[in-house]
Scaffold this motif. Structure first.
Motif, PDB file in Angstrom:
ATOM      1  N   VAL A  15       0.861  -1.182   0.000  1.00 47.77           N
ATOM      2  CA  VAL A  15       0.000   0.000   0.000  1.00 47.77           C
ATOM      3  C   VAL A  15       0.893   1.226   0.000  1.00 47.77           C
ATOM      4  N   TYR A  16       0.689   2.101  -0.961  1.00 50.71           N
ATOM      5  CA  TYR A  16       1.422   3.372  -0.989  1.00 50.71           C
ATOM      6  C   TYR A  16       0.550   4.456  -0.378  1.00 50.71           C
ATOM      7  N   GLY A  17       1.176   5.374   0.311  1.00 52.15           N
ATOM      8  CA  GLY A  17       0.449   6.531   0.835  1.00 52.15           C
ATOM      9  C   GLY A  17      -0.464   6.153   1.986  1.00 52.15           C
ATOM     10  N   LYS A  22      -4.379   6.799  -0.309  1.00 50.52           N
ATOM     11  CA  LYS A  22      -3.944   5.413  -0.218  1.00 50.52           C
ATOM     12  C   LYS A  22      -4.142   4.688  -1.556  1.00 50.52           C
ATOM     13  N   VAL A  23      -3.067   4.013  -2.004  1.00 49.63           N
ATOM     14  CA  VAL A  23      -3.165   3.216  -3.227  1.00 49.63           C
ATOM     15  C   VAL A  23      -2.754   1.795  -2.895  1.00 49.63           C
ATOM     16  N   VAL A  24      -3.636   0.848  -3.158  1.00 48.16           N
ATOM     17  CA  VAL A  24      -3.249  -0.553  -2.967  1.00 48.16           C
ATOM     18  C   VAL A  24      -2.629  -1.015  -4.273  1.00 48.16           C
ATOM     19  N   ALA A  25      -1.303  -1.033  -4.314  1.00 46.34           N
ATOM     20  CA  ALA A  25      -0.606  -1.369  -5.556  1.00 46.34           C
ATOM     21  C   ALA A  25      -0.560  -2.877  -5.763  1.00 46.34           C
ATOM     22  N   LEU A  26      -0.476  -3.619  -4.663  1.00 44.32           N
ATOM     23  CA  LEU A  26      -0.488  -5.078  -4.742  1.00 44.32           C
ATOM     24  C   LEU A  26      -1.438  -5.582  -3.675  1.00 44.32           C
ATOM     25  N   PRO A  44      -2.317  -4.286 -17.660  1.00 38.75           N
ATOM     26  CA  PRO A  44      -2.421  -2.898 -18.081  1.00 38.75           C
ATOM     27  C   PRO A  44      -1.623  -1.979 -17.154  1.00 38.75           C
ATOM     28  N   SER A  45      -1.439  -0.751 -17.566  1.00 35.07           N
ATOM     29  CA  SER A  45      -0.665   0.219 -16.808  1.00 35.07           C
ATOM     30  C   SER A  45      -1.255   0.416 -15.411  1.00 35.07           C
ATOM     31  N   GLY A  46      -0.361   0.456 -14.421  1.00 40.66           N
ATOM     32  CA  GLY A  46      -0.809   0.724 -13.057  1.00 40.66           C
ATOM     33  C   GLY A  46      -1.335  -0.493 -12.322  1.00 40.66           C
ATOM     34  N   CYS A  47      -1.163  -1.693 -12.872  1.00 39.86           N
ATOM     35  CA  CYS A  47      -1.740  -2.869 -12.223  1.00 39.86           C
ATOM     36  C   CYS A  47      -0.816  -3.438 -11.155  1.00 39.86           C
ATOM     37  N   GLY A  48       0.401  -2.903 -11.033  1.00 45.64           N
ATOM     38  CA  GLY A  48       1.273  -3.348  -9.951  1.00 45.64           C
ATOM     39  C   GLY A  48       2.439  -4.221 -10.373  1.00 45.64           C
ATOM     40  N   LYS A  49       2.731  -4.274 -11.665  1.00 49.02           N
ATOM     41  CA  LYS A  49       3.834  -5.114 -12.147  1.00 49.02           C
ATOM     42  C   LYS A  49       5.164  -4.622 -11.598  1.00 49.02           C
ATOM     43  N   THR A  50       5.404  -3.309 -11.767  1.00 45.60           N
ATOM     44  CA  THR A  50       6.666  -2.756 -11.287  1.00 45.60           C
ATOM     45  C   THR A  50       6.778  -2.924  -9.778  1.00 45.60           C
ATOM     46  N   THR A  51       5.655  -2.728  -9.088  1.00 40.59           N
ATOM     47  CA  THR A  51       5.670  -2.867  -7.632  1.00 40.59           C
ATOM     48  C   THR A  51       6.117  -4.266  -7.226  1.00 40.59           C
ATOM     49  N   LEU A  52       5.596  -5.280  -7.891  1.00 40.59           N
ATOM     50  CA  LEU A  52       5.986  -6.656  -7.560  1.00 40.59           C
ATOM     51  C   LEU A  52       7.484  -6.856  -7.800  1.00 40.59           C
ATOM     52  N   ASP A 165      12.137  -4.879 -16.342  1.00 40.52           N
ATOM     53  CA  ASP A 165      10.923  -4.078 -16.324  1.00 40.52           C
ATOM     54  C   ASP A 165      10.722  -3.383 -17.668  1.00 40.52           C
ATOM     55  N   GLU A 166       9.899  -3.936 -18.479  1.00 40.67           N
ATOM     56  CA  GLU A 166       9.611  -3.411 -19.815  1.00 40.67           C
ATOM     57  C   GLU A 166      10.892  -2.971 -20.515  1.00 40.67           C
ATOM     58  N   PRO A 167      11.850  -3.883 -20.645  1.00 38.79           N
ATOM     59  CA  PRO A 167      13.145  -3.464 -21.177  1.00 38.79           C
ATOM     60  C   PRO A 167      13.094  -3.134 -22.660  1.00 38.79           C
ATOM     61  N   THR A 198       5.906  -6.788 -19.219  1.00 34.16           N
ATOM     62  CA  THR A 198       5.576  -6.167 -20.497  1.00 34.16           C
ATOM     63  C   THR A 198       4.098  -5.798 -20.566  1.00 34.16           C
ATOM     64  N   HIS A 199       3.836  -4.849 -21.460  1.00 37.24           N
ATOM     65  CA  HIS A 199       2.471  -4.468 -21.777  1.00 37.24           C
ATOM     66  C   HIS A 199       1.979  -5.276 -22.971  1.00 37.24           C
ATOM     67  N   ASP A 200       2.974  -5.819 -23.707  1.00 36.38           N
ATOM     68  CA  ASP A 200       2.731  -6.314 -25.048  1.00 36.38           C
ATOM     69  C   ASP A 200       2.385  -7.800 -24.980  1.00 36.38           C
TER      70      ASP A 200
HETATM   71  N1  LIG Z   1       6.003   5.441  -4.969  1.00 35.46           N
HETATM   72  C1  LIG Z   1       4.655   5.393  -5.147  1.00 35.46           C
HETATM   73  N2  LIG Z   1       3.850   6.171  -4.396  1.00 35.46           N
HETATM   74  C2  LIG Z   1       2.513   6.128  -4.543  1.00 35.46           C
HETATM   75  N3  LIG Z   1       1.886   5.345  -5.415  1.00 35.46           N
HETATM   76  C3  LIG Z   1       2.621   4.542  -6.202  1.00 35.46           C
HETATM   77  C4  LIG Z   1       4.055   4.527  -6.104  1.00 35.46           C
HETATM   78  N4  LIG Z   1       4.524   3.633  -6.999  1.00 35.46           N
HETATM   79  C5  LIG Z   1       3.446   3.123  -7.622  1.00 35.46           C
HETATM   80  N5  LIG Z   1       2.311   3.657  -7.142  1.00 35.46           N
HETATM   81  C6  LIG Z   1       0.944   3.296  -7.567  1.00 35.46           C
HETATM   82  O1  LIG Z   1       0.798   1.915  -7.443  1.00 35.46           O
HETATM   83  C7  LIG Z   1       0.072   1.374  -8.539  1.00 35.46           C
HETATM   84  C8  LIG Z   1       0.881   0.305  -9.230  1.00 35.46           C
HETATM   85  O2  LIG Z   1       2.018   0.893  -9.807  1.00 35.46           O
HETATM   86  P1  LIG Z   1       3.081   0.088 -10.647  1.00 35.46           P
HETATM   87  O3  LIG Z   1       4.190   1.016 -10.962  1.00 35.46           O
HETATM   88  O4  LIG Z   1       3.430  -1.164  -9.941  1.00 35.46           O
HETATM   89  O5  LIG Z   1       2.264  -0.243 -11.963  1.00 35.46           O
HETATM   90  P2  LIG Z   1       2.761  -0.972 -13.297  1.00 35.46           P
HETATM   91  O6  LIG Z   1       1.929  -2.178 -13.455  1.00 35.46           O
HETATM   92  O7  LIG Z   1       4.213  -1.165 -13.284  1.00 35.46           O
HETATM   93  O8  LIG Z   1       2.337   0.087 -14.377  1.00 35.46           O
HETATM   94  P3  LIG Z   1       3.082   0.468 -15.762  1.00 35.46           P
HETATM   95  O9  LIG Z   1       2.747  -0.619 -16.714  1.00 35.46           O
HETATM   96  O10 LIG Z   1       2.438   1.756 -16.138  1.00 35.46           O
HETATM   97  O11 LIG Z   1       4.524   0.591 -15.466  1.00 35.46           O
HETATM   98  C9  LIG Z   1      -0.265   2.561  -9.440  1.00 35.46           C
HETATM   99  O12 LIG Z   1      -1.584   2.942  -9.166  1.00 35.46           O
HETATM  100  C10 LIG Z   1       0.694   3.629  -9.012  1.00 35.46           C
HETATM  101  O13 LIG Z   1       0.105   4.892  -9.164  1.00 35.46           O
END
Ligand SMILES: Nc1ncnc2c1ncn2[C@@H]1O[C@H](COP(=O)(O)OP(=O)(O)OP(=O)(O)O)[C@@H](O)[C@H]1O
Ligand SMILES: [Mg+2]
Lengths: 360, 302
Positions: A15-17, A22-26, A44-52, A165-167, A198-200
């Motif tokens: 959870v960020y913030g 508050k954003v539940v990223a994962l 899709p974008s913002g689904c939490g891939k980078t977070t994982l 990460d989306e290299p 990847t997005h692709d």
């Molecule tokens: N440092 C942060 N502070 C607050 N919110 C964050 C932070 N990093 C990511 N988020 C939020 O967490 C969610 C998941 O982000 P994440 O970067 O994991 O997505 P993603 O799947 O990698 O997206 P993309 O394909 O666009 O890279 C998003 O809603 C994002 O706004």
């Protein structure tokens, strides 16, 4: 190889913030990625891939849950203590170091002897075919070359897991195709576990051993590309991976009575109850266009035909107006011979129609 | 075709030069004029009531390094001058190093805040510039003098029994200069840290570097231009500082700036003042060359 070999996330939640922001990223993600696997996270974008990935790399710690590597809890280990390396989307090459110094950085930080560093750097340069550029600075390289250096830099310390990460997203189509096969080759040669984001969807399908499809912080489905493509768990997965047609109807015994008329056999058994309203999917390439009625076919009207080069996508309307897309191989002339308003029949390949398990 | 465009290009260049003539003239006179005057004056005889007598002499230069005893006429090294020179160099170096130690974390902190906060903090950093240097230095004086804010507070709290004798010492000058020149270190450092790609820190950690190694091997080499310009901006004015040592150092702890002023004022020895000025310039030039060489040394073989 024990069952625990590889990377594991157990109920990982991030959870960020706080409060309003508050954003539940994962959201309680659990997954096991086996050693030596080419695993792709797709979503899709913002689904939490980078977070994982950041949890696995150690740049973030989960709000709750654990991360394990080969059975050991590494949740709170700092990134420099994990045998995990990252290929950053932006490459993040050190601008003040040469290509060779960039590649040798990790080994040097680990305290390897200079001779050993040098020989590994040579090896890596050869592996990514950048021998002639060893003394250049990153700013003197093209995007694809920087990509290779980033890859070599992350591979040089021989990590157990490589995170990507989306290299390829910054590269043009041709280079991307080239790098895709290059990546696959490197993964096979080194035997390192690759976790690739990847997005692709096409990239995911062609490269991966297994794919995890994510949506708003959750893993929806994990499986081989074939499983994901042919047996998508729900509407979201079905539409995210490739194009698909959705048809609604009432479930009978091993068959479905479509709202558009006609009863068609199902490809595989389903857990849904007989007599319930369900959605079924069928891929555009699993439908044939025929001139005359035949068993298991539905009447349809051509609404549009879109030319794509190797194939054409024809849009049809069924009796109740449901839109269906069919992919047709383009003949030499490029003209599939269907004109708007023409009445034809669509024959669904037996067994291709799948009931989506998750009807949510 | 190509010769045509060449001619056009050349003409444009010529026009460019023509347009910048006023600036160049100003620069030539403004920058080299005073230096030239000082250089010439240092080879002349001092006048009785100040000014110079137009007569060639190397006495001023001789006096910079050597002094003649008033009674027996024996020669000895000019200790006083050397002490002052050494104090100036030492205090300036200390100030430069200390402003860096304090300024780097400060600049880093500012550069890593959200944009709105950052603007506010930068604004706060520049506030001291709104006030005259003299007044700021007197403010420091008020804080550190024997009956000043600091001592009163410490005495009241019972931490000390008698006032700390800070004022009118080298240390007081060092404190004052650090305070005055800190913004000149922070601003260029901020500028280069702001351009620094924070993802490189993560890349460093990812590749097994410890915090200290990331700082030494990734951050410092990349923000080096900021470190260099910050150090130069602090070192040069510190070396020639006049107001701060005057107010906080008292009469005894002179720096070269004060000593030069003395020659042009009460000392009535303009040539000696001029020679010392040229020396000051030389120290700065040498320091710059050495420093920039040293700072760039790592580039080719990190
Ligand atoms: N440092 C942060 N502070 C607050 N919110 C964050 C932070 N990093 C990511 N988020 C939020 O967490 C969610 C998941 O982000 P994440 O970067 O994991 O997505 P993603 O799947 O990698 O997206 P993309 O394909 O666009 O890279 C998003 O809603 C994002 O706004
Ligand atoms: Mg991302």
């Amino acid at each position: 190889m024990s069952a625990q070999d590889g990377v594991e996330a157990r109920n990982a939640r991030k959870v960020y913030g706080t409060g309003q922001e508050k954003v539940v990223a994962l959201d309680n993600v659990s997954i096991v990625i086996k050693r030596g696997e080419f695993f792709t996270l797709l979503g899709p974008s913002g689904c939490g891939k980078t977070t994982l990935l950041r949890l696995i790399a150690g740049f973030e710690t989960p709000t709750s849950g654990t991360i394990l590597l080969d059975g050991t809890d590494i949740t709170y280990d700092p990134p420099n203590k994990r045998p995990v390396n990252t290929v950053f989307q932006s490459y993040a090459l050190f601008p003040h170091l040469t290509v060779a110094q960039n590649i040798g950085f990790g080994l040097e930080m680990r305290g390897h002897a200079k001779a050993e560093v040098d020989s590994t750097v040579e090896e890596m340069l050869a592996l990514v075919r950048m021998e002639s550029m060893a003394d250049r600075k990153p700013t003197q390289l093209s995007g694809g070359q920087q990509q290779r250096v980033a890859l070599a830099r992350a591979l040089a310390p021989q990590p157990k897991v490589l995170l990507l990460d989306e290299p390829l997203s910054a590269l043009d189509l041709k280079l991307r195709k080239e790098m895709q096969s290059e990546l696959k080759r490197l993964q096979l040669e080194t035997g390192i576990t690759f976790i690739f984001v990847t997005h692709d969807q096409e990239e995911a399908l062609t490269m991966s051993d297994r794919i995890g499809v994510m949506k708003s912080g959750s893993l929806l489905q994990v499986g081989s590309p074939r499983e994901i493509y042919t047996r998508p768990a729900d509407r979201f997965v079905a539409s995210f991976i490739g194009e698909t047609n959705f048809l609604t109807g009432v479930l009978g015994k091993d068959a479905i009575t479509l709202d558009a008329g006609g009863t068609l056999p199902l490809g595989a058994s389903t857990q849904a109850k007989s007599g319930s309203k369900v959605t079924a999917s069928i891929r555009p390439e699993q439908i044939r266009v025929i001139e005359t009625d035949a068993p298991g076919s539905l009447p349809a009207t051509v609404t549009e035909s879109v030319y794509f080069g190797t194939d054409s996508h024809c849009h049809f309307a069924l009796a109740d107006g449901t839109e269906v897309v069919v992919r047709l191989q383009s003949p030499a002339s490029g003209d599939v011979g269907l004109s708007r308003g023409q009445n034809v029949f669509l024959r669904f390949e037996p067994g291709a129609l799948m009931v989506l398990e998750d009807q949510a | 075709m190509s010769t045509d465009s060449d001619r056009l290009e050349r003409q444009r260049n010529r026009n460019g030069w023509l347009l910048s003539t006023p600036a160049l003239v100003l620069l030539a006179f403004g920058a080299t004029g005073p230096l030239l005057i000082m250089f010439v004056y240092s080879f002349l005889e001092p006048g009785k009531y100040g000014n110079v007598i137009w007569e060639f002499s190397t006495k001023a230069w001789f006096n910079v390094f050597v002094q003649r005893d008033i009674f027996d006429g024996t020669l000895s090294p000019a200790d006083a001058h050397l002490t002052i020179l050494w104090r100036s160099v030492k205090l300036s170096l200390m100030t430069t190093i200390f402003t860096f130690i304090v300024g780097f974390p400060t600049a880093w902190f500012i550069a890593t805040r959200p944009p709105r906060m950052r603007t506010l903090l930068l604004f706060l950093i520049t506030i001291p510039f709104w006030t005259n240097l003299l007044i700021r230095t007197f403010a420091i004086n008020q804080i550190i003098r024997n009956e000043g804010l600091l001592n009163t507070l410490l005495l009241k709290l019972g931490i000390i029994n008698e006032p700390l004798l800070i004022i009118y010492s080298d240390f007081a000058v060092f404190i004052g200069m650090t305070y005055v020149y800190l913004p000149l270190m922070v601003l260029p450092l901020f500028a280069s840290i702001d351009r620094f790609d924070m993802r490189l820190v993560e890349a460093g950690y990812d590749l097994y570097a410890s915090r200290w190694q990331v700082l030494k091997r990734v951050i410092v080499p990349i923000v080096k231009p900021g470190i260099i310009s910050g150090s130069i901006l602090v070192f040069i004015p510190s070396l020639g500082a006049y107001v701060t040592p005057r107010i906080l150092g008292g009469g005894r702890n002179m720096m070269i700036g004060n000593f030069i002023e003395l020659q042009f004022g009460q000392g009535r020895n303009w040539p000696l003042g001029a020679a010392l000025s040229v020396i000051l310039l030389l120290i700065v030039a040498v320091a710059l060359v050495v420093y920039v060489r040293f700072a760039n040394r790592g580039d080719s073989n990190v």
